[in-house]
Design a protein around this motif. Structure first.
Motif, short mmCIF file in Angstrom:
data_model
loop_
_atom_site.label_atom_id
_atom_site.label_comp_id
_atom_site.label_asym_id
_atom_site.label_seq_id
_atom_site.Cartn_x
_atom_site.Cartn_y
_atom_site.Cartn_z
N LEU A 93 0.78 -1.20 0.05
CA LEU A 93 0.02 0.09 0.06
C LEU A 93 0.93 1.40 -0.03
N GLY A 94 1.79 1.45 1.02
CA GLY A 94 2.61 2.59 0.94
C GLY A 94 3.22 2.86 -0.50
N GLN A 95 3.93 1.72 -1.08
CA GLN A 95 4.47 2.06 -2.31
C GLN A 95 3.62 2.55 -3.35
N PHE A 96 2.30 1.92 -3.29
CA PHE A 96 1.28 2.18 -4.42
C PHE A 96 0.96 3.44 -4.30
N LEU A 97 0.76 4.39 -3.00
CA LEU A 97 0.37 5.39 -2.88
C LEU A 97 1.45 6.44 -3.65
N MET A 152 3.15 5.56 -6.27
CA MET A 152 3.41 5.25 -7.43
C MET A 152 2.32 5.85 -8.42
N ALA A 153 1.26 5.83 -7.61
CA ALA A 153 -0.02 6.58 -8.12
C ALA A 153 -0.09 7.95 -8.09
N GLY A 154 0.82 8.48 -7.28
CA GLY A 154 1.03 10.16 -7.18
C GLY A 154 -0.14 10.65 -6.18
N LEU A 155 -0.67 9.72 -5.48
CA LEU A 155 -1.66 10.15 -4.37
C LEU A 155 -0.74 10.77 -3.23
N VAL A 156 0.52 10.45 -3.05
CA VAL A 156 1.42 11.36 -2.05
C VAL A 156 2.74 11.64 -2.76
N ASP A 157 3.45 12.20 -1.92
CA ASP A 157 4.72 12.76 -2.58
C ASP A 157 5.76 11.76 -2.00
N SER A 158 5.87 11.47 -0.85
CA SER A 158 6.92 10.55 -0.25
C SER A 158 6.54 9.41 0.52
N GLY A 159 7.55 8.64 0.70
CA GLY A 159 7.10 7.30 1.77
C GLY A 159 6.77 7.84 3.13
N GLY A 160 7.45 8.88 3.71
CA GLY A 160 6.97 9.48 4.90
C GLY A 160 5.45 10.14 4.97
N GLU A 161 5.14 10.60 3.83
CA GLU A 161 3.65 11.20 3.77
C GLU A 161 2.70 9.83 3.81
#
Length: 75
Positions: A19-23, A25-34
């Motif tokens: 899930l974290g990676q997909f967010l 990849m999909a441009g739903l968030v800017d970083s892993g921290g976000e």
């Protein structure tokens, strides 16, 4: 009547997709921290249900939503 949000198809790629990676990849968030933060706050839904597991494995067809946007896992 409100129009449903459009769904962007995002290719899964090879291997396990979390899930974290997909967010990101999909441009739903800017970083892993976000991604970590919004997941922990319960702001992400997967197939219409809140999911707070950053490591959740996604499958083709799963729909992830955040911030008024939706993305579907595609082949």
């Amino acid at each position: 009547m409100a129009r449903p949000q459009p769904i962007d198809d995002v290719s899964k790629g090879e291997g396990v997709l979390r899930l974290g990676q997909f967010l990101q990849m999909a441009g739903l968030v800017d970083s892993g921290g976000e991604a970590k933060e919004v997941i922990r706050e319960g702001l992400i839904t997967v197939n219409g249900e809140v999911d707070e597991r950053r490591g959740r494995q996604l499958a083709v067809g799963d729909v992830v939503a955040f911030g008024g946007r939706r993305a579907r896992v595609a082949e």
